[in-house]
Design a protein around this motif. Structure first.
Motif, short mmCIF file in Angstrom:
data_model
loop_
_atom_site.label_atom_id
_atom_site.label_comp_id
_atom_site.label_asym_id
_atom_site.label_seq_id
_atom_site.Cartn_x
_atom_site.Cartn_y
_atom_site.Cartn_z
N ALA A 7 -13.70 -0.87 -3.96
CA ALA A 7 -12.69 -1.68 -3.28
C ALA A 7 -11.35 -0.96 -3.24
CB ALA A 7 -12.55 -3.03 -3.98
N PHE A 8 -10.96 -0.34 -4.36
CA PHE A 8 -9.70 0.39 -4.40
C PHE A 8 -9.71 1.56 -3.42
CE2 PHE A 8 -6.80 3.62 -6.05
CZ PHE A 8 -5.64 2.87 -6.19
N THR A 9 -10.83 2.28 -3.35
CA THR A 9 -10.94 3.41 -2.42
C THR A 9 -10.86 2.93 -0.97
OG1 THR A 9 -12.31 4.58 -4.03
CG2 THR A 9 -12.38 5.36 -1.76
N ALA A 10 -11.54 1.84 -0.66
CA ALA A 10 -11.52 1.32 0.72
C ALA A 10 -10.12 0.85 1.11
CB ALA A 10 -12.52 0.19 0.86
N VAL A 11 -9.49 0.08 0.24
CA VAL A 11 -8.15 -0.42 0.55
C VAL A 11 -7.16 0.74 0.60
CG1 VAL A 11 -6.28 -1.89 -0.30
CG2 VAL A 11 -8.60 -2.71 -0.37
N GLY A 12 -7.32 1.71 -0.30
CA GLY A 12 -6.45 2.88 -0.28
C GLY A 12 -6.59 3.70 0.99
N ALA A 13 -7.83 3.83 1.48
CA ALA A 13 -8.06 4.58 2.73
C ALA A 13 -7.40 3.89 3.91
CB ALA A 13 -9.55 4.75 2.97
N VAL A 14 -7.51 2.56 3.96
CA VAL A 14 -6.86 1.81 5.03
C VAL A 14 -5.34 1.96 4.93
CG1 VAL A 14 -6.41 -0.53 5.90
CG2 VAL A 14 -8.74 0.18 5.36
N THR A 15 -4.82 1.91 3.72
CA THR A 15 -3.38 2.05 3.50
C THR A 15 -2.88 3.42 3.93
OG1 THR A 15 -3.52 0.51 1.65
CG2 THR A 15 -1.55 1.87 1.77
N ILE A 16 -3.62 4.46 3.58
CA ILE A 16 -3.23 5.82 3.97
C ILE A 16 -3.27 5.98 5.49
CG2 ILE A 16 -3.97 8.24 3.90
CD1 ILE A 16 -4.79 7.73 0.97
N ALA A 17 -4.32 5.47 6.11
CA ALA A 17 -4.43 5.57 7.57
C ALA A 17 -3.29 4.82 8.25
CB ALA A 17 -5.78 5.03 8.04
N ALA A 18 -2.97 3.62 7.76
CA ALA A 18 -1.88 2.85 8.36
C ALA A 18 -0.53 3.55 8.14
CB ALA A 18 -1.84 1.45 7.76
N GLY A 19 -0.34 4.16 6.98
CA GLY A 19 0.89 4.90 6.73
C GLY A 19 1.04 6.10 7.65
N LEU A 20 -0.08 6.82 7.86
CA LEU A 20 -0.04 7.96 8.78
C LEU A 20 0.26 7.50 10.21
CD1 LEU A 20 -3.00 10.13 7.49
CD2 LEU A 20 -0.56 10.69 7.42
N LEU A 21 -0.35 6.41 10.62
CA LEU A 21 -0.10 5.90 11.97
C LEU A 21 1.34 5.39 12.10
CD1 LEU A 21 -3.48 4.13 12.66
CD2 LEU A 21 -2.54 6.07 13.91
N ALA A 22 1.91 4.84 11.02
CA ALA A 22 3.28 4.34 11.07
C ALA A 22 4.28 5.47 11.31
CB ALA A 22 3.63 3.60 9.78
N VAL A 23 4.01 6.64 10.76
CA VAL A 23 4.97 7.73 10.91
C VAL A 23 4.65 8.65 12.08
CG1 VAL A 23 5.64 7.71 8.49
CG2 VAL A 23 3.82 9.23 9.24
N THR A 24 3.48 8.52 12.69
CA THR A 24 3.14 9.41 13.80
C THR A 24 3.19 8.75 15.17
OG1 THR A 24 0.78 8.97 13.49
CG2 THR A 24 1.70 10.91 12.39
N THR A 25 3.21 7.43 15.22
CA THR A 25 3.24 6.77 16.53
C THR A 25 4.61 6.95 17.17
OG1 THR A 25 2.80 4.73 17.71
CG2 THR A 25 3.91 4.52 15.61
N ARG A 26 4.62 6.94 18.48
CA ARG A 26 5.88 7.11 19.21
C ARG A 26 6.47 5.77 19.65
NH1 ARG A 26 6.16 12.46 22.49
NH2 ARG A 26 4.99 13.81 21.12
N HIS A 27 5.78 4.68 19.37
CA HIS A 27 6.25 3.35 19.73
C HIS A 27 6.90 2.73 18.49
CE1 HIS A 27 3.98 3.24 23.53
NE2 HIS A 27 3.13 4.00 22.86
#
Length: 169
Positions: A7-27
């Motif tokens: 569960a920690f790995t799954a939630v952590g992976a989602v968190t990392i992906a969302a963080g990467l998308l937060a800093v790379t999106t242009r919107h």
């Protein structure tokens, strides 16, 4: 590997992906919404680790206040919804940022992975009363400073919006 580790790995992976998308999106608005998911995922990590109070504070303070304030300021100041050419960077800057991020990640992994070792981390019960005592007795002034900072940011957003409206008239 236990179910909590999965569960920690799954939630952590989602968190990392969302963080990467937060800093790379242009919107800008999409970045704020990805930040909501990243901070909510971090609260999920706290829940899996057994720190319910810290997860609640994470949701109340960061998701419930900071991100809502950011979205409110974006709407109030009429920030561009789509990609903004004023905030675009060159390919060289993006590659340099990716190289630096990869180097920092490699450095953190080189330091933190040997600390974990082969043994599973032993989870100990957390005393919520002790944490809340520390949080609201010792660390109450930083929380008050944060609320003051949010108030100043809200007033500044109103001022910027008022100046923008006067300039258009």
């Amino acid at each position: 590997m236990t179910s909590l580790d999965i569960a920690f790995t799954a939630v952590g992976a989602v968190t990392i992906a969302a963080g990467l998308l937060a800093v790379t999106t242009r919107h800008l608005v999409h970045a704020a919404l990805w930040l909501v998911l990243a901070l909510g995922g971090l609260a999920g990590c706290y829940l899996v680790l057994g720190a319910e109070l810290v997860a609640l504070v994470q949701i109340l303070v960061y998701v419930g206040a900071v991100v809502v304030l950011v979205i409110f300021a974006l709407m109030l100041t009429r920030a561009p919804i789509g990609p903004s050419p004023d905030h675009a960077t060159s390919m060289l800057h993006r590659v340099l940022a990716a190289v630096i991020a990869g180097g920092v990640t490699a450095l953190l992994l080189a330091v933190l992975v040997p600390l974990a070792g082969d043994d599973a981390v032993e989870r100990t019960p957390v005393d919520t009363a002790a944490i809340s005592g520390q949080l609201f007795a010792t660390w109450v002034w930083p929380f008050e400073a944060l609320s003051l900072l949010l108030l100043v940011a809200l007033i500044a957003a109103f001022a910027v919006a008022a100046v923008g409206r006067r300039a258009r008239r």
